[in-house]
Design an enzyme around this catalytic site. Structure first.
Site, short mmCIF file in Angstrom:
data_model
loop_
_atom_site.label_atom_id
_atom_site.label_comp_id
_atom_site.label_asym_id
_atom_site.label_seq_id
_atom_site.Cartn_x
_atom_site.Cartn_y
_atom_site.Cartn_z
N HIS A 1 0.85 -1.20 0.00
CA HIS A 1 0.00 0.00 0.00
C HIS A 1 0.87 1.24 0.00
O HIS A 1 2.00 1.21 0.48
CB HIS A 1 -0.93 0.01 1.22
CG HIS A 1 -0.23 -0.26 2.51
ND1 HIS A 1 0.07 -1.53 2.94
CD2 HIS A 1 0.26 0.58 3.44
CE1 HIS A 1 0.70 -1.47 4.09
NE2 HIS A 1 0.85 -0.20 4.42
N HIS B 1 0.96 5.18 1.25
CA HIS B 1 0.32 6.18 2.12
C HIS B 1 0.41 7.55 1.47
O HIS B 1 1.49 7.98 1.06
CB HIS B 1 1.08 6.29 3.45
CG HIS B 1 1.01 5.10 4.35
ND1 HIS B 1 0.10 4.99 5.38
CD2 HIS B 1 1.76 3.97 4.41
CE1 HIS B 1 0.30 3.86 6.03
NE2 HIS B 1 1.29 3.22 5.47
P1 5GP Z 1 1.81 0.11 7.36
O1 5GP Z 1 2.22 0.28 8.79
O2 5GP Z 1 1.73 -1.34 6.98
O3 5GP Z 1 2.60 0.92 6.39
O4 5GP Z 1 0.35 0.73 7.26
C1 5GP Z 1 -0.81 -0.01 7.47
C2 5GP Z 1 -1.92 0.99 7.60
O5 5GP Z 1 -3.15 0.31 7.47
C3 5GP Z 1 -1.93 1.69 8.97
O6 5GP Z 1 -1.76 3.09 8.78
C4 5GP Z 1 -3.32 1.34 9.53
O7 5GP Z 1 -3.92 2.42 10.19
C5 5GP Z 1 -4.09 0.94 8.29
N1 5GP Z 1 -5.13 -0.03 8.54
C6 5GP Z 1 -4.99 -1.22 9.21
N2 5GP Z 1 -6.17 -1.87 9.23
C7 5GP Z 1 -7.06 -1.10 8.56
C8 5GP Z 1 -8.45 -1.25 8.25
O8 5GP Z 1 -9.11 -2.24 8.59
N3 5GP Z 1 -9.04 -0.26 7.55
C9 5GP Z 1 -8.34 0.85 7.15
N4 5GP Z 1 -9.03 1.77 6.46
N5 5GP Z 1 -7.03 1.02 7.42
C10 5GP Z 1 -6.40 0.06 8.12
#
Ligand code: 5GP
Ligand code: ZN
Length: 146
Positions: free
Chosen positions: A104, A106
């Site tokens: 993903h 951001h």
């Molecule tokens: P990472 O730390 O892997 O770069 O980011 C994962 C992101 O996914 C986090 O910012 C977290 O808030 C978001 N996230 C995790 N679970 C969910 C969810 O069920 N729905 C949404 N909309 N965001 C999620």
């Protein structure tokens, strides 16, 4: 053909098994609000196929996903006159702060110096000779696979 993983939270979002607040989607990409809203409008852009991280993209998937980033970034910026900038980050691997193992991107709109987002960058400019830098670059160049 999109491949999805039954145990992946973002694949469940793609299948609408878990609700999400979508801001854009097409056949290959979905953009939705990050639940944590680091800053207002914080959005995630995901491929509609289960790839864990950047190392699993091919050119075609990258073209489909990354081509949409400027359009979504512009829409976020236009949505709120208080947005002064934007950080775009992609965490790859647990060590690099990835917590959801479906790739993903951001998009974090920025409002002020103390709006909740920060990054720390070490400055090692003076710690490398040009020979050391060239050795690092050569090792990378040797591994480019077009
Ligand atoms: P990472 O730390 O892997 O770069 O980011 C994962 C992101 O996914 C986090 O910012 C977290 O808030 C978001 N996230 C995790 N679970 C969910 C969810 O069920 N729905 C949404 N909309 N965001 C999620
Ligand atoms: Zn997935």
């Amino acid at each position: 053909m999109n491949k999805l993983d039954d145990n992946c939270i973002f694949c469940k979002i793609i299948k609408n098994e878990i609700p999400s607040i979508t801001v854009y989607e097409d056949d290959q990409v979905k953009a939705f609000l990050d639940i944590s809203q680091v800053t207002p409008g914080h959005t995630l852009v995901i491929p509609k196929t289960h790839v864990e991280n950047i190392f699993e993209y091919n050119d075609k998937l990258a073209a489909a996903v990354f081509a949409k980033i400027p359009m979504i970034a512009k829409a976020i910026k236009s949505s709120n006159p208080d947005i002064k900038g934007m950080n775009i980050c992609q965490n790859n691997g647990a060590l690099a702060y990835q917590s959801v193992m479906h790739s993903h991107i951001h998009l974090v709109p920025r409002y002020s110096n103390d709006d909740g987002f920060s990054m720390t960058w070490a400055d090692n400019t003076n710690n490398y000779t040009s020979e050391q830098l060239q050795t690092i670059a050569n090792a990378i160049k040797d591994n480019v696979e077009e």
